[in-house]
Design a protein around this motif. Structure first.
Motif, mmCIF file in Angstrom:
data_model
loop_
_atom_site.group_PDB
_atom_site.id
_atom_site.type_symbol
_atom_site.label_atom_id
_atom_site.label_comp_id
_atom_site.label_asym_id
_atom_site.label_seq_id
_atom_site.Cartn_x
_atom_site.Cartn_y
_atom_site.Cartn_z
ATOM 1 N N SER A 1 -1.221 2.809 5.709
ATOM 2 C CA SER A 1 0.036 2.754 4.962
ATOM 3 C C SER A 1 -0.070 3.512 3.652
ATOM 4 C CB SER A 1 0.419 1.294 4.687
ATOM 5 O OG SER A 1 0.588 0.583 5.889
ATOM 6 N N GLY A 2 -1.232 3.403 2.984
ATOM 7 C CA GLY A 2 -1.420 4.122 1.732
ATOM 8 C C GLY A 2 -1.392 5.625 1.923
ATOM 9 N N VAL A 3 -2.034 6.114 2.972
ATOM 10 C CA VAL A 3 -2.000 7.545 3.267
ATOM 11 C C VAL A 3 -0.575 7.982 3.594
ATOM 12 C CG1 VAL A 3 -2.746 9.314 4.918
ATOM 13 C CG2 VAL A 3 -4.404 7.679 4.002
ATOM 14 N N ALA A 4 0.161 7.125 4.317
ATOM 15 C CA ALA A 4 1.558 7.438 4.635
ATOM 16 C C ALA A 4 2.394 7.545 3.359
ATOM 17 C CB ALA A 4 2.143 6.370 5.554
ATOM 18 N N GLY A 5 2.152 6.652 2.393
ATOM 19 C CA GLY A 5 2.869 6.722 1.123
ATOM 20 C C GLY A 5 2.540 7.984 0.360
ATOM 21 N N LEU A 6 1.273 8.373 0.376
ATOM 22 C CA LEU A 6 0.842 9.600 -0.298
ATOM 23 C C LEU A 6 1.480 10.830 0.344
ATOM 24 C CD1 LEU A 6 -0.966 11.086 -2.323
ATOM 25 C CD2 LEU A 6 -2.822 10.946 -0.658
ATOM 26 N N ALA A 48 0.831 -1.207 0.000
ATOM 27 C CA ALA A 48 0.000 0.000 0.000
ATOM 28 C C ALA A 48 0.862 1.252 0.000
ATOM 29 C CB ALA A 48 -0.926 -0.002 1.224
ATOM 30 N N PHE A 49 1.903 1.270 0.816
ATOM 31 C CA PHE A 49 2.797 2.426 0.874
ATOM 32 C C PHE A 49 3.494 2.630 -0.476
ATOM 33 C CE2 PHE A 49 6.812 4.554 1.495
ATOM 34 C CZ PHE A 49 6.540 5.540 2.422
ATOM 35 N N GLY A 50 4.160 1.589 -0.957
ATOM 36 C CA GLY A 50 4.889 1.692 -2.223
ATOM 37 C C GLY A 50 3.966 1.919 -3.401
ATOM 38 N N GLY A 51 2.806 1.259 -3.405
ATOM 39 C CA GLY A 51 1.867 1.418 -4.507
ATOM 40 C C GLY A 51 1.352 2.839 -4.630
ATOM 41 N N MET A 52 1.054 3.471 -3.497
ATOM 42 C CA MET A 52 0.557 4.851 -3.541
ATOM 43 C C MET A 52 1.644 5.825 -3.960
ATOM 44 S SD MET A 52 -2.617 4.843 -3.000
ATOM 45 C CE MET A 52 -2.875 6.587 -2.726
#
Length: 387
Positions: free
Chosen positions: A196-201, A121-125
């Protein structure tokens, strides 16, 4: 040129393979070699994108990218990162995580698998934002014009890339995250994926915003310096050199490159567990591959390849978009690393062939565009030649 650029990569390959064979035998030699090829195939698009950023830097920061940057890439992402994943997942110290990797590789792999939804999720975002920012920008040169023209018009809407990324994250959390693939089967990782996605963004916005801010400010200052240099050069009868970024702008671009490399490394690190659980074999193989990615990046800059083959950067960003989608899909479904690597290779190869056809058409027509492209490439090559 090849030996100068790839010399360290050749040396590290020889030493790494020799050490693996001497310390662990021919099985380790073969696995380390396979992992090296895996890393190079998965990260070729990384090299193309890196080159697009690196060519903006001066010779000093290009050397920093090859020295300090490679230490971060090899030891940080390929050795320390898997240990940190296990330490956080298992709530143990780094030393205990290393002990697990050496004494209980099965448990170690399970812990990394359990951490995959958060990593993906982190890397994908982060990668998705890179793709969206590129594809929504109105560029003078367009590869797939039928697609890029309407998207460029939509890109005039403020914060559209962020909105689309958040929609993708929400869709992922409501679909794949509910049945995320973990070591025990499937589990609900919706909250983890969202966080995790928000963190990546946020990471993309902070690092990209800082690098863009300092780049814009220093480009204004250096444009003034460049005008003064042009006047002095004309007065002395010297050729004018292009100005490359230095100082704060280059530092934040360097930071951006490192975060970008980290995001590209996720699939390689996770994919390596399909081949071996041995932490040191993994570090050697992926580290050798990372060296070649770094060298290839510098080679593309020094040769002016991106200026000669103008669609390569487009192909690399399409590959980034595909990789972002694959990372999000792998939260629930397993996808072969062969498929992941081939998608990137096919997209970049297609963009390369399209660039070759474009160059032949321009040369055949004898237009000024071909001559201007060569002049621009030669000017930019002066900056990179000092690296």
């Amino acid at each position: 040129m090849v030996l100068r650029t790839f010399g360290w990569s050749f040396a590290v390959t020889a030493l790494g393979l020799a050490f693996a064979a001497w310390q662990w035998g021919w099985e380790a030699f073969g696995i380390v070699l396979i992992l090296s090829v895996l890393e190079i195939s998965l990260s070729f698009d990384n090299a193309v994108v890196n080159a697009g950023v690196l060519k903006k830097m001066n010779a000093f920061w290009q050397r920093i990218f090859l020295t300090l940057g490679i230490l971060i890439a090899v030891f940080g992402m390929r050795l320390v990162f898997p240990v940190v994943i296990v330490a956080i997942s298992a709530k143990v110290g780094p030393v205990e995580a290393v002990r697990l990797a050496l004494d209980d590789p099965g448990r170690y792999q399970d812990l990394v698998t359990d951490a995959h939804p958060a990593i993906a999720a982190f890397g994908g975002m982060f990668l998705l934002m890179i793709f969206l920012e590129f594809i929504l920008e109105d560029r003078e040169i367009k590869w797939l014009a039928w697609l890029e023209r309407p998207l460029a018009k939509l890109g005039k809407i403020d914060m559209l890339a962020v909105c689309l990324a958040l929609i993708a994250l929400l869709a992922t959390a409501l679909t794949f995250a509910g049945h995320a693939h973990v070591s025990t089967g499937h589990a609900d990782k919706t909250a983890t994926v969202l966080l995790s996605g928000v963190a990546g963004l946020i990471t993309y916005l902070v690092v990209g915003g800082l690098s863009g801010f300092f780049e814009d400010r220093l480009e204004e200052e250096e444009e003034h310096e460049h005008e003064e240099e042009e006047e002095r050069a004309r007065a002395e009868g010297r050729p004018v050199s292009a100005v490359a970024l230095a100082g704060k702008a280059a530092f934040f671009l360097f930071l951006y490159l490192e975060v970008l490399d980290a995001s590209f490394s996720f699939d390689g690190v996770i994919g390596a567990f399909a081949i071996t659980n041995h932490i040191f074999w993994m570090a050697l193989g992926l580290g050798i591959g990372a060296m070649y990615v770094r060298s290839l990046t510098v080679y593309l800059v020094r040769q002016g390849t991106l200026d000669d083959y103008v669609y390569l950067e487009h192909g690399a960003h399409y590959a980034i978009g595909a990789l972002a989608a694959i990372l999000l899909i792998t939260i629930q479904h397993q996808i072969s690393e062969i498929i992941t690597g081939l998608i990137g290779v096919v997209l970049i190869a297609a963009s390369f062939l399209a660039s070759v056809r474009r160059n032949k058409t321009l040369e055949a027509s004898g237009t000024d565009d071909a001559r201007d492209a060569r002049d621009e490439r030669d000017e930019k090559a002066e900056v990179a030649s000092g690296a």
